[in-house]
Design a protein around this motif. Structure first.
Motif, short mmCIF file in Angstrom:
data_model
loop_
_atom_site.label_atom_id
_atom_site.label_comp_id
_atom_site.label_asym_id
_atom_site.label_seq_id
_atom_site.Cartn_x
_atom_site.Cartn_y
_atom_site.Cartn_z
N GLU A 1 0.83 -1.20 0.00
CA GLU A 1 0.00 0.00 0.00
C GLU A 1 0.87 1.25 0.00
O GLU A 1 0.59 2.21 -0.74
CB GLU A 1 -0.93 0.00 1.22
CG GLU A 1 -2.07 -0.99 1.13
CD GLU A 1 -2.88 -1.07 2.40
OE1 GLU A 1 -2.59 -0.31 3.36
OE2 GLU A 1 -3.81 -1.89 2.45
N LYS A 2 1.91 1.27 0.82
CA LYS A 2 2.82 2.43 0.84
C LYS A 2 3.48 2.62 -0.52
O LYS A 2 3.59 3.75 -1.01
CB LYS A 2 3.90 2.24 1.92
CG LYS A 2 3.41 2.43 3.32
CD LYS A 2 4.56 2.23 4.31
CE LYS A 2 4.10 2.36 5.73
NZ LYS A 2 5.20 2.14 6.69
N HIS B 1 0.95 3.97 -3.00
CA HIS B 1 0.69 5.39 -2.70
C HIS B 1 1.85 6.25 -3.19
O HIS B 1 1.64 7.31 -3.81
CB HIS B 1 0.46 5.57 -1.19
CG HIS B 1 0.17 6.97 -0.80
ND1 HIS B 1 -1.00 7.60 -1.14
CD2 HIS B 1 0.91 7.87 -0.10
CE1 HIS B 1 -0.98 8.83 -0.66
NE2 HIS B 1 0.17 9.02 -0.02
N GLU C 1 1.82 6.41 -6.99
CA GLU C 1 0.77 7.33 -7.44
C GLU C 1 1.21 8.78 -7.27
O GLU C 1 0.99 9.62 -8.16
CB GLU C 1 -0.53 7.08 -6.68
CG GLU C 1 -1.25 5.81 -7.10
CD GLU C 1 -2.50 5.56 -6.27
OE1 GLU C 1 -3.01 6.51 -5.63
OE2 GLU C 1 -2.97 4.41 -6.26
#
Length: 181
Positions: free
Chosen positions: A135-136, A139, A142
């Motif tokens: 997830e990190k 993120h 992105e």
């Protein structure tokens, strides 16, 4: 008889000289005698600050007659055991063995269950860490993509402005050439 003599000679080597002399003169039990065995007696001495003291007195070899049975020389006789008693003992031993085996299996099953639980918790921890890390990373990717797009858009905007300015400069230059010429 020779075994008795060798036993006495071993005891004499272990005893102090004073105890040996006392045992020869005093063949009758002492009033402080704690216990008396077949060929020796134990008596308590006055208590010391560091603990208790005992004196071991051996009976003289003349008290031991060859016709008197010696407990050290005679092996203990095994009592006769009936077949049913042997079977009962064997069944009891089998039950003990089975119960011990069941206990060992129960302990092993408990250990296996504990190992599974520990492995499951470790796997959950690894999965959680992987998920959070992913997830990190997503993120961050992105954010990098957004920054790159914003930077490219800014470059395109500046390029358009330069092209517009260049077109305007060309247009003004053509107008000047047309006016002057």
């Amino acid at each position: 008889m020779t075994s008795t003599i060798s036993a006495y000679s071993d005891k004499i080597r272990e005893m102090s000289l004073v105890s040996l002399i006392c045992s020869c003169f005093h063949t009758h039990p002492h009033p402080n005698t704690i216990s008396q065995y077949e060929d020796m007696e134990v008596k308590a001495l006055n208590k010391r600050a560091s603990g208790q003291a005992f004196e071991v007195i051996l009976k003289s070899p003349t008290d031991l007659s060859p016709d008197r049975p010696q407990s050290l020389a005679l092996p203990q006789k095994k009592k006769d055991v009936s077949l049913s008693e042997l079977q009962k003992r064997q069944e009891a031993a089998e039950e003990r063995r089975k119960s011990q085996e069941a206990e060992v299996l129960k302990q092993l099953a408990g250990k296996r269950e504990h190992e599974k639980l520990v492995l499951h918790k470790a796997q959950e921890g690894n999965d959680s860490f992987s998920r959070k890390t992913e997830e990190k990373l997503n993120h961050k990717m992105e954010a990098i993509k957004e920054n790159r797009n914003a930077h490219l858009n800014a470059l395109k905007q500046r390029l358009r402005q330069k092209e517009l300015h260049a077109a305007e400069v060309r247009k003004n230059k053509e107008q000047q050439i047309d006016l002057s010429g």
